[in-house]
Scaffold this motif. Structure first.
Motif, mmCIF file in Angstrom:
data_model
loop_
_atom_site.group_PDB
_atom_site.id
_atom_site.type_symbol
_atom_site.label_atom_id
_atom_site.label_comp_id
_atom_site.label_asym_id
_atom_site.label_seq_id
_atom_site.Cartn_x
_atom_site.Cartn_y
_atom_site.Cartn_z
ATOM 1 N N PHE A 19 0.852 -1.175 0.000
ATOM 2 C CA PHE A 19 0.000 0.000 0.000
ATOM 3 C C PHE A 19 0.889 1.226 0.000
ATOM 4 C CE2 PHE A 19 -2.165 3.516 2.068
ATOM 5 C CZ PHE A 19 -3.372 3.544 1.396
ATOM 6 N N PHE A 46 -1.000 -0.343 -4.742
ATOM 7 C CA PHE A 46 -2.252 0.372 -4.962
ATOM 8 C C PHE A 46 -2.350 1.507 -3.961
ATOM 9 C CE2 PHE A 46 -3.244 -2.324 -1.449
ATOM 10 C CZ PHE A 46 -4.255 -1.701 -0.737
ATOM 11 N N HIS A 47 -3.203 2.473 -4.259
ATOM 12 C CA HIS A 47 -3.448 3.598 -3.355
ATOM 13 C C HIS A 47 -4.768 4.250 -3.775
ATOM 14 C CE1 HIS A 47 -1.719 5.622 -6.858
ATOM 15 N NE2 HIS A 47 -0.618 4.917 -6.675
ATOM 16 N N PRO A 48 -5.426 4.961 -2.883
ATOM 17 C CA PRO A 48 -6.719 5.558 -3.232
ATOM 18 C C PRO A 48 -6.615 6.694 -4.240
ATOM 19 C CG PRO A 48 -6.068 6.193 -1.004
ATOM 20 C CD PRO A 48 -5.107 5.123 -1.451
ATOM 21 N N GLY A 81 -8.076 5.071 -8.531
ATOM 22 C CA GLY A 81 -7.827 4.726 -7.143
ATOM 23 C C GLY A 81 -8.153 3.274 -6.835
ATOM 24 N N GLY A 82 -7.249 2.606 -6.106
ATOM 25 C CA GLY A 82 -7.476 1.233 -5.681
ATOM 26 C C GLY A 82 -7.110 0.172 -6.690
ATOM 27 N N LEU A 189 -7.376 -6.799 -1.612
ATOM 28 C CA LEU A 189 -6.410 -5.739 -1.341
ATOM 29 C C LEU A 189 -6.007 -5.698 0.121
ATOM 30 C CD1 LEU A 189 -7.945 -2.908 -3.579
ATOM 31 C CD2 LEU A 189 -6.056 -4.452 -4.091
#
Length: 305
Positions: A19, A46-48, A81-82, A189
């Motif tokens: 993350f 991944f990240h928002p 995002g995600g 995730l």
């Protein structure tokens, strides 16, 4: 504030955070960054925040959701995002590619929250929805978008923000794009799962030309064959065999386009045990034979010369 990250190590780490926590300066509404390669965040992550990513140098494999493709200089994408993603270049131990990437990350919710005061921002909503699957841009859009991202590194403050708005407007309005990930791709995730996937993907990229077997890779992941098969499919969107085939065919395309190595030799160099299976897999993927692909690649190169 623009800054560069370096990682001067001998190899991509086998275990890394999955993350990515994005930190934007208080004076900025988005992050612009010039990255060397490799460094510790060059992993399946991944990240928002949404990410607009420009590959300035080198070539390699792009992984966006369940999409596996290839990139070269000028490859411009946006990842919503995600959505897990990674851009992998094969490097020698100790090799560092300076300034390989320009990365721009922004919070879509900040844009949506500003739409009450700036109603024109509502026009971006369909674009933000498309971006959740990942998009790669082509033609004049890719060239113009790359130029805008380069210019952002030369200015700050309001001037940079104006270029950001120009960039997202360009990408939102163009039809020169391709969606990457499947709409039904839904990975697990959590940090533990993504760590296993990251280590597995790294291992497969480093060894895809070898005689890899599912039971052996499952053992490396600490799972039974059936459990690993389901786990890999769930978290990459591809079966183990499909993922391996895509990596091998990516390398075959590079060798066909960039070298004079005989096609039979390429077959064995990328991990196929016989030429018939190689030809069949190549035709299924690219809708042409390896020899036709080589001929077309050279015709395109001659046209650019």
């Amino acid at each position: 504030m623009a800054f560069r990250r370096r990682k001067n190590t001998a190899a991509i780490p086998r275990t890394a955070p999955s993350f990515e926590h994005i930190v934007t300066e208080a004076s900025d509404s988005f992050l612009w960054r010039l990255d060397d390669y490799p460094w510790e965040r060059n992993v399946w992550n991944f990240h928002p925040e949404y990410e607009i990513h420009l590959l300035r140098k080198s070539s390699g494999v792009v992984l966006v959701g369940d999409h596996i493709g290839e990139f070269g200089p000028g490859y411009l994408t946006i990842v919503g995002g995600g959505l897990p993603h990674d851009w992998v270049t094969a490097v020698q131990p100790g090799e560092l590619i300076e300034g390989r990437d320009i990365v721009l990350q922004f919070d879509a919710e900040r844009l949506r929250g500003s739409a009450d005061m700036l109603p024109e921002l509502r026009e971006l909503e369909p674009f933000l929805e498309r971006s959740l699957r990942g998009m790669v841009f082509h033609g004049g859009t890719a060239l113009e978008g790359a130029a805008l991202m380069e210019r952002m590194g030369t200015v700050h403050g309001l001037a940079r923000f104006c270029l950001f708005l120009e960039l997202v407007d360009l990408l939102a309005r163009t039809d020169e794009y391709e969606l990457l990930s499947s709409p039904n791709f839904q990975p697990v995730l959590d940090a533990a799962s993504l760590d296993i996937i990251q280590r597995t993907l790294t291992y497969l990229f480093q060894h895809f030309a070898e005689d890899l077997k599912l039971p052996d890779v499952a053992e490396l992941a600490g799972m039974s064959e059936s459990t690993f098969s389901r786990f890999f499919q769930k978290n990459t969107g591809n079966s183990f065999s499909d993922h391996l085939a895509k990596l091998r065919l990516w390398q075959a395309c590079k060798l066909l386009a960039d070298t004079d190595v005989p096609i039979t030799d390429i077959c064995f160099q990328v991990g196929y045990m016989n030429i018939s299976n190689f030809n069949r897999a190549f035709l299924r993927k690219h809708k042409m034979t390896p020899s036709s692909y080589r001929k077309l690649s050279r015709q395109r190169l001659a046209m650019r010369a």
